[in-house]
Scaffold this active site. Structure first.
Site, PDB file in Angstrom:
ATOM      1  N   HIS A  10      41.951  45.467  42.821  1.00  0.00           N
ATOM      2  CA  HIS A  10      42.639  44.263  42.318  1.00  0.00           C
ATOM      3  C   HIS A  10      42.349  44.061  40.827  1.00  0.00           C
ATOM      4  O   HIS A  10      41.333  43.478  40.456  1.00  0.00           O
ATOM      5  CB  HIS A  10      42.161  43.052  43.137  1.00  0.00           C
ATOM      6  N   HIS A  12      44.806  43.279  37.195  1.00  0.00           N
ATOM      7  CA  HIS A  12      46.120  43.127  36.564  1.00  0.00           C
ATOM      8  C   HIS A  12      46.107  43.909  35.254  1.00  0.00           C
ATOM      9  O   HIS A  12      45.214  43.692  34.420  1.00  0.00           O
ATOM     10  CB  HIS A  12      46.404  41.656  36.290  1.00  0.00           C
ATOM     11  N   HIS A 190      48.310  37.273  46.478  1.00  0.00           N
ATOM     12  CA  HIS A 190      47.245  36.318  46.159  1.00  0.00           C
ATOM     13  C   HIS A 190      47.364  35.139  47.124  1.00  0.00           C
ATOM     14  O   HIS A 190      48.422  34.490  47.184  1.00  0.00           O
ATOM     15  CB  HIS A 190      47.395  35.799  44.730  1.00  0.00           C
ATOM     16  N   GLU A 193      43.157  31.486  47.026  1.00  0.00           N
ATOM     17  CA  GLU A 193      42.452  31.341  45.754  1.00  0.00           C
ATOM     18  C   GLU A 193      42.626  29.857  45.367  1.00  0.00           C
ATOM     19  O   GLU A 193      41.694  29.074  45.522  1.00  0.00           O
ATOM     20  CB  GLU A 193      43.040  32.276  44.685  1.00  0.00           C
ATOM     21  N   ASP A 271      39.782  41.584  38.622  1.00  0.00           N
ATOM     22  CA  ASP A 271      40.967  40.743  38.399  1.00  0.00           C
ATOM     23  C   ASP A 271      41.513  40.922  36.972  1.00  0.00           C
ATOM     24  O   ASP A 271      42.485  41.650  36.790  1.00  0.00           O
ATOM     25  CB  ASP A 271      40.621  39.264  38.684  1.00  0.00           C
ATOM     26  N   ASP A 272      40.903  40.255  36.001  1.00  0.00           N
ATOM     27  CA  ASP A 272      41.345  40.323  34.593  1.00  0.00           C
ATOM     28  C   ASP A 272      40.084  40.408  33.736  1.00  0.00           C
ATOM     29  O   ASP A 272      39.665  39.401  33.142  1.00  0.00           O
ATOM     30  CB  ASP A 272      42.126  39.048  34.233  1.00  0.00           C
TER      31      ASP A 272
END
Ligand code: ADE
Ligand code: ZN
Length: 333
Positions: A10, A12, A190, A193, A271-272
């Site tokens: 996961h 991005h 998603h 969350e 994630d990021d």
């Protein structure tokens, strides 16, 4: 920690863009993006809605397939330096030619070329998951799903949804997920969350996804936790992301450990990463500190991720071999 081999499910692609990379593109294009950075040069946001705005502002300077080639190459080199041998990156036709299929093909070709170069040079394998963006609405998501369906193949293997989970329902996007499934794509979204346990239930029942992005708020419903454990639904947990965005005050209060103890299959991702000042190595270090995770726990997480990866069986077997020979070498040394 850096040398432990890792599998990430996961991340991005645009969310992994270093601030310096985005600043460089903004300077080349004479665009003032200074408002999205803090004094230290990192991305500046106070909460999740602001995070999404900053994220989308950063994406405005990613304008050509060549920009995405450079971005992908830089991101994969960084992941490989942290021991990642396989990564699944969320790709957004929204930011790659505004969901036009012909333009998207060109962006995807550039991303796939960078992935192939990274595999040859850094030994990291990448697969792409097209993601639609929830707050752009179901009609935009349909166009995104068509981009995904038209380009499904050995590299583009999944479809998912990110964005603002507080808007609408998972089921509003059923057409897009059905379209992607019919094209042979594997599904994740998603959920759990910013939405509660009901959002996770809707993801499974209304979209038929096999993995859940985050999913951590399932912990608020013990019956759902049992169901996830019984079904073997894999959660793509991103601990530092949840703490940085204010979902939990610190890692000691994060539900990854109770979810795992209840038998829910968990994996670990960033994630990021630059947005949350994290890396896969940092995630592992934090988990070791907070919950005493050791090599055997990290091995279990890697195996869970490998089995849940949206790749072909030949690739899975190759990665399994890499993991096991690395363990044998370390046991011998
Ligand atoms: N897009 C990028 N990061 C995200 C996150 N943590 N939640 C929802 N959408 C996202
Ligand atoms: Zn995400």
């Amino acid at each position: 920690m850096r040398s432990i081999l890792k599998i990430e499910l996961h991340m991005h692609l645009e969310g992994a863009a270093p601030p310096s990379f985005i600043r460089g593109l903004a300077a080349e294009q004479n665009i003032d993006l200074s408002g999205i950075f803090d004094r230290q040069g990192g991305y500046a946001y106070r909460d999740f809605p602001e995070f999404l705005k900053v994220y989308e502002a950063a994406c405005t300077v990613l304008r050509s397939p060549r920009d995405f080639y450079r971005l992908t190459r830089a991101v994969l080199a960084e992941s490989a330096a942290h021991g990642v041998i396989y990564t699944e990156a969320f790709l957004s036709p929204d930011f790659c030619g505004q969901r036009d299929v012909a333009a998207w093909r060109e962006y995807l070709a550039a991303i796939a070329e960078a992935a192939s170069d990274a595999e040859a040079q850094d030994g990291i394998v990448m697969r792409g998951i097209v993601t639609c963006i929830r707050h752009f609405g179901p009609e935009a998501a349909k166009e995104t799903a068509i981009c995904a369906a038209e380009t499904a193949g050995p590299f583009l293997t999944g479809f998912g949804m990110g964005g603002d989970e507080t808007k609408g329902h998972q089921g509003d996007f059923a057409w897009s997920f059905d379209c992607a499934r019919e094209a042979g794509l594997r599904l994740t979204t998603h959920a759990g969350e910013w939405g509660g346990p009901q959002s996770v239930r809707e993801a499974i029942e209304d979209l038929g996804v096999e993995r859940i992005g985050h999913g951590v708020r399932a912990i608020e419903d013990p019956a759902l936790v049992r169901e996830l454990a019984d079904r073997g639904t894999v959660l793509e947990v991103c601990p530092s992301s949840n703490v940085a965005l204010g979902l939990y005050p610190d890692l000691s209060r994060h539900p990854i450990e109770p979810l795992r103890a209840a038998g829910v299959p968990v994996t670990v991702s960033t994630d990021d990463p630059p947005f949350f000042h994290t890396t896969m190595t940092a995630e592992f270090e934090q988990l070791a500190l907070a919950f005493d995770w050791d090599v055997s726990d990290f091995n279990t997480v890697a195996e869970t991720a490998l089995e849940a990866a949206f790749c072909d069986e030949q690739t899975r077997a190759r990665l399994r071999k890499t993991l096991s020979s690395d363990r044998e070498n370390k046991d011998l040394s």
